[in-house]
Write an enzyme that holds these catalytic residues in place. Structure first.
Site, mmCIF file in Angstrom:
data_model
loop_
_atom_site.group_PDB
_atom_site.id
_atom_site.type_symbol
_atom_site.label_atom_id
_atom_site.label_comp_id
_atom_site.label_asym_id
_atom_site.label_seq_id
_atom_site.Cartn_x
_atom_site.Cartn_y
_atom_site.Cartn_z
ATOM 1 N N GLU A 1 0.831 -1.211 0.000
ATOM 2 C CA GLU A 1 0.000 0.000 0.000
ATOM 3 C C GLU A 1 0.866 1.262 0.000
ATOM 4 O OE1 GLU A 1 -2.794 -0.460 3.254
ATOM 5 O OE2 GLU A 1 -4.119 -1.620 1.966
ATOM 6 N N GLU B 1 -5.479 -8.327 -1.172
ATOM 7 C CA GLU B 1 -6.199 -8.172 0.094
ATOM 8 C C GLU B 1 -7.656 -7.869 -0.211
ATOM 9 O OE1 GLU B 1 -4.745 -5.393 3.038
ATOM 10 O OE2 GLU B 1 -2.664 -5.862 2.555
HETATM 11 P P1 P53 Z 1 -7.225 -3.271 9.370
HETATM 12 C C1 P53 Z 1 -6.773 1.230 5.938
HETATM 13 C C2 P53 Z 1 -7.442 1.294 4.734
HETATM 14 C C3 P53 Z 1 -7.160 0.382 3.738
HETATM 15 C C4 P53 Z 1 -6.197 -0.590 3.951
HETATM 16 O O1 P53 Z 1 -6.929 -3.129 7.810
HETATM 17 C C5 P53 Z 1 -5.520 -0.633 5.136
HETATM 18 C C6 P53 Z 1 -5.805 0.261 6.142
HETATM 19 C C7 P53 Z 1 -5.103 0.210 7.433
HETATM 20 O O2 P53 Z 1 -6.039 0.116 8.457
HETATM 21 O O3 P53 Z 1 -4.510 -1.511 5.369
HETATM 22 C C8 P53 Z 1 -4.487 -2.787 4.807
HETATM 23 O O4 P53 Z 1 -6.238 -4.239 9.901
HETATM 24 C C9 P53 Z 1 -3.144 -3.347 5.175
HETATM 25 C C10 P53 Z 1 -3.192 -4.451 6.172
HETATM 26 C C11 P53 Z 1 -4.387 -4.284 7.072
HETATM 27 C C12 P53 Z 1 -5.635 -4.381 6.231
HETATM 28 O O5 P53 Z 1 -5.635 -3.396 5.223
HETATM 29 O O6 P53 Z 1 -7.069 -1.908 9.921
HETATM 30 O O7 P53 Z 1 -2.347 -3.702 4.081
HETATM 31 O O8 P53 Z 1 -1.970 -4.501 6.849
HETATM 32 O O9 P53 Z 1 -4.425 -5.166 8.139
HETATM 33 C C13 P53 Z 1 -6.924 -4.262 7.016
HETATM 34 O O10 P53 Z 1 -8.619 -3.792 9.478
#
Ligand code: P53
Length: 479
Positions: free
Chosen positions: A183, A376
């Site tokens: 990201e 993801e």
């Molecule tokens: P969590 C925010 C918005 C989009 C992606 O997020 C993001 C985040 C960070 O919060 O991060 C990605 O754990 C990232 C992962 C993360 C996952 O999204 O806040 O690449 O490390 O865990 C989900 O629910």
């Protein structure tokens, strides 16, 4: 029931994790301290990850969930066996930089760290699982932050290059798919977590962020070059926190605003996939008085070493408005966005938009014409296990099913080229945004709570068997 056409036979189904959110063992086998270790759960987390509150070491009175994570460092064999049982074709994980170079600027790597990942990759290969490796998933050695200021410093390119050469050489033949920076656009929203940036009072943050971004972009191109030199089989991808912006209304000013917001994110991929700074960005930086220092050869490097594929995370679409009165923001997400009245939302306020995934896939495909990889996607939710640890997570199955359907449409009806799909947090892990364990994404439940209590025992949720069936049927059996 057959819902959709089969996905391509070589489609890489799997799941994704990141070192700092699952490994734990933060000080084991010579590992050094990283920015991602010192971000606690609680109200100070956001100012810290945003580079506004200084926390360079563990402090009294805070709980740091990454210290133990879900202890995957010691349990990876058990966990990979479970992934194999689901039929994973690929497993996305990240390397902890501080296991390989504990301080970041050493001349020689830490053998224990290399041996650890070598063994882990062999374990994947044993089951025919293709590792997909994120070189940096938000982590930066604390020493590099304290001594050099993190990615604001050009020296970082050299340290990152050393890391890349070391791992590309050592894991040649074991790993083929690499992502340079998780990201990469997160540097704009969470600069301490994304790039080890801490801002001093009165500093021009935009200037610092874009200079640091330039260093990352150069480092990414250099990594691509070296990866191809060391093994022509290597495939290198960039990684974007994606999610299309919709205009709040059909007022042209709202459309324009949405386009500007999208460009803020696509800027990074424009450089990584097309090989040069887009004109809109050059003009905007000029208007804002941002001057990016570039070294001789940077432009050529960026031009000649673009990525092989484009990977991205997708959780939600976003909404933009030109009207200040409308700019009331949704909670719970680093990418704060206006609420979309047509969408449901998760318990953390992330809006659920399966069609938005098809839109995002098509937009990226139209823009770059390079293969894509969804690395993801998933639903962070509260799970309530029964006494055996079983969770009936129909909500998660529903979320994933609807996204897989639109992904199928993008492939079969729109003709986009998609290499694979790895769901986020295939085993429950620590949330990056909030530090909670309670926000779970997994097919595998892990007995651990927000305070770090629990046995760490793994158990299969309902979605475990469901995903197994999805993979076995090449995405045709989604019910
Ligand atoms: P969590 C925010 C918005 C989009 C992606 O997020 C993001 C985040 C960070 O919060 O991060 C990605 O754990 C990232 C992962 C993360 C996952 O999204 O806040 O690449 O490390 O865990 C989900 O629910």
């Amino acid at each position: 029931m057959i819902n959709v056409k089969p996905f391509p036979a070589n489609f890489l189904w799997g799941g994704a994790t990141a070192a700092n959110q699952c490994e734990g063992a933060y000080d084991v086998d010579g590992r050094g301290l990283a920015n991602v270790d010192v971000v606690p759960i609680g109200k100070d987390r956001f100012p810290i990850i945003a580079g506004k509150k200084k926390m360079f070491d563990f402090e009294e009175g805070y709980f740091y969930p990454a210290k133990e994570g879900i202890d995957m460092y010691h349990r990876y064999k058990e966990d990979i066996a479970l992934f194999a049982e689901m039929g994973f074709k690929t497993y996305r994980l990240s390397i902890a930089w501080t296991r390989i170079f504990p301080k970041g600027d050493e001349g020689e790597p830490n053998e224990a760290g290399l041996a650890y990942y070598e063994d882990l990759f062999k374990e994947c290969r044993k089951y025919g699982i293709e590792p997909l490796v994120t070189i940096t998933h938000f982590d930066c050695p604390m020493h590099l932050i304290e001594a050099y200021g993190g990615w604001r410093n050009r020296k970082m390119v050299e340290f990152y290059e050393r890391l890349c050469r070391t791992i590309f050489t050592r894991f040649k033949g074991l790993v083929k798919y690499w992502l340079t920076f998780n990201e990469i656009n997160m540097i704009l929203h969470a600069p301490f977590m994304g790039a080890g940036l801490y801002f001093e009072e009165g500093e021009n943050e935009t200037q610092v962020k874009y200079q640091a971004a330039h260093h990352e972009l150069v480092a990414s191109a250099l990594a691509t070059k070296i990866a191809h030199e060391i093994d022509p089989e290597n495939k290198v991808g960039c990684m974007l926190a994606a999610g299309q912006y919709y205009p709040h209304t059909c007022h042209p000013a709202d459309y324009w605003e949405a386009m500007q917001k999208d460009r803020e994110n696509y800027f990074f991929i424009d450089v990584q996939a097309r090989g040069s700074y887009p004109t809109y960005a050059l003009k905007q930086l000029e208007r804002e008085g941002v001057v990016i220092e570039m070294a001789d050869g940077d432009a050529e490097l960026l031009k000649e070493h673009t990525v092989d594929f484009i990977s991205f995370s997708y959780y939600s679409s976003r909404v933009a408005s030109a009207d200040p009165a409308v700019n009331e923001q949704t909670a719970g997400n680093i990418f704060a966005s206006i609420k979309n009245p047509y969408l449901d939302e998760s318990e953390w306020g992330w809006q659920i938009d399966p069609l938005g995934l098809r839109i995002t896939l098509n937009t990226i495909w139209d823009r770059y014409q390079k293969p894509m990889f969804i690395v993801e996607n998933g639903l962070g939710a509260v799970d309530t296990p029964d006494e055996t640890g079983y969770v009936e997570d129909d909500y998660r199955i529903g979320y994933l099913r609807e996204h897989i359907k639109t992904m199928s449409q993008a492939i079969h009806e729109d003709g986009v080229e998609l290499l694979g799909y790895t769901t986020w947090g295939c085993i429950d892990l620590v949330s990056a945004g909030t530090g909670e364990m309670k926000k779970r994404y997994g097919f595998i439940y892990v007995d651990r709570d927000n305070e770090g209590k629990g046995t760490l025992k793994r158990s299969k949720k309902k979605s475990f068997d469901w995903y197994k069936q999805v993979i076995a049927s090449q995405g045709t059996e989604l019910d």
